[in-house]
Design a protein around this motif. Structure first.
Motif, short mmCIF file in Angstrom:
data_model
loop_
_atom_site.label_atom_id
_atom_site.label_comp_id
_atom_site.label_asym_id
_atom_site.label_seq_id
_atom_site.Cartn_x
_atom_site.Cartn_y
_atom_site.Cartn_z
N LEU A 175 0.83 -1.21 0.00
CA LEU A 175 0.00 0.00 0.00
C LEU A 175 0.87 1.26 0.00
CD1 LEU A 175 -2.77 -1.09 2.56
CD2 LEU A 175 -2.98 -0.94 0.07
N GLY A 176 2.17 1.06 0.11
CA GLY A 176 3.09 2.21 0.06
C GLY A 176 3.20 2.95 1.38
N MET A 177 2.77 2.32 2.48
CA MET A 177 2.81 3.02 3.78
C MET A 177 4.23 3.03 4.34
SD MET A 177 -0.71 1.34 5.20
CE MET A 177 -0.56 1.78 6.92
N ALA A 178 4.57 4.14 4.98
CA ALA A 178 5.90 4.27 5.58
C ALA A 178 5.74 4.76 7.02
CB ALA A 178 6.73 5.25 4.77
N ASN A 179 6.86 5.04 7.65
CA ASN A 179 6.84 5.59 9.02
C ASN A 179 6.07 4.67 9.97
OD1 ASN A 179 7.39 7.35 11.06
ND2 ASN A 179 5.84 8.87 10.47
N LEU A 180 6.30 3.37 9.85
CA LEU A 180 5.62 2.40 10.70
C LEU A 180 6.62 1.77 11.66
CD1 LEU A 180 3.47 0.50 8.03
CD2 LEU A 180 2.73 2.35 9.54
N GLU A 181 6.14 1.40 12.82
CA GLU A 181 7.00 0.73 13.78
C GLU A 181 6.33 -0.57 14.21
OE1 GLU A 181 9.53 1.90 17.74
OE2 GLU A 181 7.49 2.64 17.59
N VAL A 182 7.12 -1.64 14.24
CA VAL A 182 6.57 -2.94 14.65
C VAL A 182 7.03 -3.22 16.06
CG1 VAL A 182 6.31 -5.36 14.01
CG2 VAL A 182 6.92 -3.68 12.26
#
Ligand code: AMP
Length: 426
Positions: free
Chosen positions: A155-162
């Motif tokens: 989906l092109g999502m960024a700035n994520l933290e797992v």
């Protein structure tokens, strides 16, 4: 009479947004099927008991957030606040344990929770949900986490933290529970009202309280990792090792306990840096005792749920692409009344070709219709002259090029033109 509005906390997903939802759902469906998951449609209401026993009587969801009602026969039913308990109920009721294991299922649909509405938090919201039932293998935990991350990548999502954690199992959790209570007991008076009542019933939940005082008090709390039994420790190490191998960068968060009681071992969340307070786009983990708590045999399981509203909000914030917004392919204009029958014929011939074709139903002027047609890929003009000669004038709106086509076969010819136009798109 006052106009009736929607209840608080629910939202209409209008055409300006629904195509974005469709894009996310399509991507999710393709990905889940590609990972070997099959779709199930589950009921939107269930016996209240399913959630009380499955999710846990002392969770916020069950204590404060369920939409519970009695049906006409006096049964207590509840609008589902989440899908996992229903999924496990369905697995048991439909004897899925008798086939090859594990069973990999996905579903998508609305969930209902009586929460305080705010940005990214609604009383009816949609979740994308995947569950794997019947395997204890840590590789299955990895598959679930990777599936969510791959969805966000696509989906092109960024700035994520797992963030990941282990919440232990019935063998080791009591010791941790006790260690946490011993640590917090001297500060009991300082905890917020909710946490005071959690202290005896569900002390692990104090760890993810958002109250600043509670947060500060739990800062130095015992680490769950120190209490894990060998089995839980090995499981967590195996999950982390494979995630590292796949290049997923994760952070261990010992405060991550999740709001639902059924989690055992792996718990994880994906957080978006662009959402504000309600920053979790996805939450999940393992729930090896859920099946037993709703009266079934032991069936290990692991899954995640991700809220579509928060995915779309994050994507909008980050300027991600939702593919192409649906628009009219062909706008048919009857220039004079004499051509209106032919215009209707052409409209349906175009639609039979699978094209998104429209015409005016409001008796607007040709000039007004032209304005609408400027949004379409092609406009077709029919007047008495064209009808007399069995032709139609076709204009490509992007270039302004206009030509005449024979009426018979015009729809198929326009479809070929559109296909060529699509091919030229970057
Ligand atoms: P949970 O079932 O609480 O683990 O939530 C899983 C995911 O569902 C969250 O990460 C959110 O993306 C979404 N979600 C949960 N509650 C809400 C809500 N009230 N409104 C919108 N999305 C929600």
């Amino acid at each position: 009479m006052a106009e009736i509005t929607a209840p608080r906390g629910v939202k209409d997903v209008l055409p300006g947004e629904s195509w974005k939802w469709a894009y996310v759902l399509d991507q999710f469906r393709t990905l889940a099927e590609g990972f070997g998951f099959s779709e199930v449609h589950l009921p939107i209401f269930e016996h209240t008991e399913l959630f009380c026993r499955g999710i846990g009587d002392t969770t916020d969801v069950v204590e404060k957030e369920m939409y519970t009602f009695e049906d006409r026969a006096g049964r207590s039913l509840t609008l589902r606040p989440e899908a996992t308990a229903s999924m496990v109920r369905s697995y048991l009721e439909n004897r899925m344990a008798s086939g090859p294991q594990p069973v990999k299922l996905w579903c998508a649909g609305p969930m209902f929770r009586y929460e305080r509405p705010q940005k990214g938090r609604y009383r009816q919201f949609w979740q994308l949900d995947v569950e794997v039932l019947g395997s204890v293998n840590p590789l299955v935990d990895v598959e679930i986490i990777e599936l969510s991350l791959e969805l966000y990548r696509r989906l092109g999502m960024a700035n994520l933290e797992v963030v990941v954690n282990s919440v232990g199992c019935p063998a080791c959790r009591p010791a941790y529970r006790k260690a946490l209570q011993d640590y917090l007991r001297p500060h009991l008076g300082e905890l917020c009202g909710s946490c005071k009542s959690r202290f005896d019933r569900n002390p692990l939940r104090i760890l993810d309280c958002k109250n600043e005082t509670c947060k500060a008090l739990t800062e130095g709390a015992p680490d769950v990792m120190d209490s894990l039994c060998d089995e839980c420790r090995d499981h967590f190490a195996a999950v982390r090792k494979r995630l590292d191998l796949l290049g997923a960068s994760t952070r261990i968060d010992k405060r991550l306990v999740r709001g639902l009681d059924y989690y055992t071992k792996t718990a994880y969340e994906v957080l978006s840096g662009d959402l504000g307070a309600q920053n979790a786009v996805c939450g999940g983990g393992r729930y090896d005792n859920l099946a037993e708590s709703i009266g079934g045999p032991h069936v290990p399981g692991v899954g995640f749920a991700s809220g579509i509203e928060r995915i779309v909000l994050t994507m909008e914030q980050q300027g991600c692409s939702f593919g192409r917004e649906p628009s009219t392919d062909v706008y048919v204009i009857a220039v004079d009344g004499a051509a209106s029958d032919e215009a209707v014929k052409l409209l349906y011939a175009l639609r039979r070709q699978g094209l998104r074709a429209e015409m005016d139903y409001q008796g607007r002027s040709v000039k007004a219709q032209l304005k609408t047609a400027s949004q379409a890929a092609f406009a077709c003009f029919l007047g008495s002259d064209e009808v007399a000669r069995s032709v139609v004038a076709v204009k490509e709106m992007a270039t302004g090029n206009q030509e005449e086509l024979l009426f018979d076969g015009a729809a198929a010819a326009i479809r070929s033109k559109l296909a060529r136009q699509e091919d030229r798109r970057p």
